[in-house]
Design an enzyme around this catalytic site. Sequence first.
Site, PDB file in Angstrom:
ATOM      1  N   ASP A  26     -30.149  72.558  51.473  1.00 31.56           N
ATOM      2  CA  ASP A  26     -29.455  71.275  51.285  1.00 31.56           C
ATOM      3  C   ASP A  26     -27.967  71.378  51.649  1.00 31.56           C
ATOM      4  O   ASP A  26     -27.587  71.039  52.772  1.00 31.56           O
ATOM      5  CB  ASP A  26     -29.656  70.784  49.836  1.00 31.56           C
ATOM      6  CG  ASP A  26     -29.575  69.270  49.697  1.00 31.56           C
ATOM      7  OD1 ASP A  26     -29.486  68.568  50.715  1.00 31.56           O
ATOM      8  OD2 ASP A  26     -29.602  68.778  48.542  1.00 31.56           O
ATOM      9  N   ASP A  27     -27.143  71.825  50.704  1.00 39.80           N
ATOM     10  CA  ASP A  27     -25.691  71.952  50.902  1.00 39.80           C
ATOM     11  C   ASP A  27     -25.264  73.314  50.344  1.00 39.80           C
ATOM     12  O   ASP A  27     -24.682  73.398  49.253  1.00 39.80           O
ATOM     13  CB  ASP A  27     -24.964  70.828  50.155  1.00 39.80           C
ATOM     14  CG  ASP A  27     -25.411  69.463  50.620  1.00 39.80           C
ATOM     15  OD1 ASP A  27     -24.960  69.023  51.688  1.00 39.80           O
ATOM     16  OD2 ASP A  27     -26.247  68.844  49.927  1.00 39.80           O
TER      17      ASP A  27
ATOM     18  N   HIS B 119     -34.028  71.249  55.855  1.00 37.51           N
ATOM     19  CA  HIS B 119     -33.207  70.315  55.063  1.00 37.51           C
ATOM     20  C   HIS B 119     -31.849  70.952  54.828  1.00 37.51           C
ATOM     21  O   HIS B 119     -31.674  71.742  53.902  1.00 37.51           O
ATOM     22  CB  HIS B 119     -33.917  69.992  53.750  1.00 37.51           C
ATOM     23  CG  HIS B 119     -33.222  68.963  52.898  1.00 37.51           C
ATOM     24  ND1 HIS B 119     -33.899  68.179  51.971  1.00 37.51           N
ATOM     25  CD2 HIS B 119     -31.920  68.564  52.818  1.00 37.51           C
ATOM     26  CE1 HIS B 119     -33.038  67.373  51.371  1.00 37.51           C
ATOM     27  NE2 HIS B 119     -31.819  67.598  51.861  1.00 37.51           N
TER      28      HIS B 119
ATOM     29  N   HIS C 248     -27.608  69.880  55.358  1.00 35.19           N
ATOM     30  CA  HIS C 248     -26.524  68.987  55.808  1.00 35.19           C
ATOM     31  C   HIS C 248     -25.413  69.883  56.340  1.00 35.19           C
ATOM     32  O   HIS C 248     -24.851  70.680  55.571  1.00 35.19           O
ATOM     33  CB  HIS C 248     -26.010  68.154  54.638  1.00 35.19           C
ATOM     34  CG  HIS C 248     -27.081  67.319  54.001  1.00 35.19           C
ATOM     35  ND1 HIS C 248     -27.294  66.000  54.322  1.00 35.19           N
ATOM     36  CD2 HIS C 248     -28.028  67.630  53.065  1.00 35.19           C
ATOM     37  CE1 HIS C 248     -28.309  65.526  53.618  1.00 35.19           C
ATOM     38  NE2 HIS C 248     -28.780  66.499  52.845  1.00 35.19           N
TER      39      HIS C 248
ATOM     40  N   GLU D  28     -35.374  62.115  44.916  1.00 36.14           N
ATOM     41  CA  GLU D  28     -34.484  63.185  44.437  1.00 36.14           C
ATOM     42  C   GLU D  28     -34.028  62.772  43.041  1.00 36.14           C
ATOM     43  O   GLU D  28     -34.373  63.415  42.058  1.00 36.14           O
ATOM     44  CB  GLU D  28     -33.294  63.358  45.398  1.00 36.14           C
ATOM     45  CG  GLU D  28     -32.302  64.438  44.972  1.00 36.14           C
ATOM     46  CD  GLU D  28     -31.067  64.504  45.895  1.00 36.14           C
ATOM     47  OE1 GLU D  28     -30.813  63.538  46.648  1.00 36.14           O
ATOM     48  OE2 GLU D  28     -30.335  65.526  45.824  1.00 36.14           O
TER      49      GLU D  28
ATOM     50  N   HIS E 229     -34.414  60.958  52.648  1.00 34.27           N
ATOM     51  CA  HIS E 229     -34.341  61.483  51.292  1.00 34.27           C
ATOM     52  C   HIS E 229     -35.034  60.462  50.378  1.00 34.27           C
ATOM     53  O   HIS E 229     -34.748  59.258  50.470  1.00 34.27           O
ATOM     54  CB  HIS E 229     -32.884  61.613  50.835  1.00 34.27           C
ATOM     55  CG  HIS E 229     -32.158  62.795  51.397  1.00 34.27           C
ATOM     56  ND1 HIS E 229     -32.073  63.061  52.731  1.00 34.27           N
ATOM     57  CD2 HIS E 229     -31.453  63.786  50.767  1.00 34.27           C
ATOM     58  CE1 HIS E 229     -31.355  64.166  52.912  1.00 34.27           C
ATOM     59  NE2 HIS E 229     -30.965  64.625  51.741  1.00 34.27           N
TER      60      HIS E 229
HETATM   61  N1  ADE Z   1     -25.938  64.311  51.251  1.00 31.02           N
HETATM   62  C1  ADE Z   1     -25.756  65.633  51.235  1.00 31.02           C
HETATM   63  N2  ADE Z   1     -26.570  66.212  50.349  1.00 31.02           N
HETATM   64  C2  ADE Z   1     -27.325  65.224  49.802  1.00 31.02           C
HETATM   65  C3  ADE Z   1     -28.353  65.180  48.831  1.00 31.02           C
HETATM   66  N3  ADE Z   1     -28.819  66.270  48.223  1.00 31.02           N
HETATM   67  N4  ADE Z   1     -28.867  63.988  48.513  1.00 31.02           N
HETATM   68  C4  ADE Z   1     -28.422  62.875  49.089  1.00 31.02           C
HETATM   69  N5  ADE Z   1     -27.458  62.868  50.009  1.00 31.02           N
HETATM   70  C5  ADE Z   1     -26.906  64.032  50.360  1.00 31.02           C
HETATM   71 ZN    ZN Z   2     -30.158  66.536  51.357  1.00 34.81          ZN
END
Ligand code: ADE
Ligand code: ZN
Length: 338
Positions: free
Chosen positions: A278-279, A17, A19, A200, A197
């Site tokens: 994630d990011d 996971h 991005h 969340e 997703h």
């Molecule tokens: N795009 C990038 N990170 C995300 C996240 N955690 N949830 C939804 N969309 C995303």
């Molecule tokens: Zn994500």
Amino acid sequence: MTDIARFIDEMPKAELHLHIEGTLEPEMMMALAKRNGVELAYGSVEEIRAAYEFSNLQDFLDLYYQGMSVLITEQDFYDLTAAYLAKCAEQNVTHVEIFFDPQGHTERGVAFETALDGITRALDAGEAEHGISHKLIMCFLRHLSEEKAFETLAQAMAYRNRIYGVGLDSSEVGHPPEKFERVFKAAAEAGFVLVAHAGEEGPADYVHGALDALSVVRIDHGNRALDDPGLVKRLADEQIALTMCPLSNLRLCVIDRISDHPALTLLDAGVRVTINSDDPSYFGGYVNENYHAVQQGLELGLDHIKTLARNSYLGSFMSEGEREAALAKFDAFAASAS
Ligand code: ADE
Ligand code: ZN
């Protein structure tokens, strides 16, 4: 460093996971802005980092879409992806399944192919240079229309050999999975693997929706599944992997503290939980930092860490042969480390 922290850093693992646009470090954002003559709202790396204070998912997404405005050329996407893979090599990540958001680029005039070519060229180079295997997953932005998602799917059709799966991301609440039922059906018919997703910020119902209306085989996040005991049992029975992201959840206020993270409860209920970043540029840590956070916050022992790492391969889209080889390497590492 404790023994368990060293084990985490050194163990082989997969990341499921991630991005790619969320790996854009402030230093690279500044450098690409300069290279491409893009005006940024910030004057320094420190100012960019100081802006990363989020109270929810939308707060983050606003900055995330703004940040990607510096990505213009194929080389930009290559540099972004190559930097992430170098970090993976440092962190002993042996397999990655990464998301990209084509609509984040096409909506501002950057061609689908520009992003795809740069990312895939770097993934192939990363495999040759670091031995990191990969799958690429294209996400639809759920705040945009079904029609726009269909347009994006049409663009991807020519690249089924390079795009393994489709996913669904961006603003969750108010954009339930059912909005994309028809486009996911078309993607399945075209041979793409499906993930989304769900849960969340959105309710457990959205996890049901992703499984039932979209027929996904893996859930990204899935935190809110915990609200529904029947759903937890279903996830465990069907061995649906959850790609959880603890530092993301903390920074986006999905949880108040890491000790509240549902990973341990779900793991102990038999759910195939995995740990991911994630990011990472926005949330203060790559995959190893996420493992450290849950290990400390949830007081996980070595057995839990081993299960999480093995789950990263079990929940991946590797071929059976690749998976067996990766698990055998993991087991050999674990045996030699203890
Ligand atoms: N795009 C990038 N990170 C995300 C996240 N955690 N949830 C939804 N969309 C995303
Ligand atoms: Zn994500």
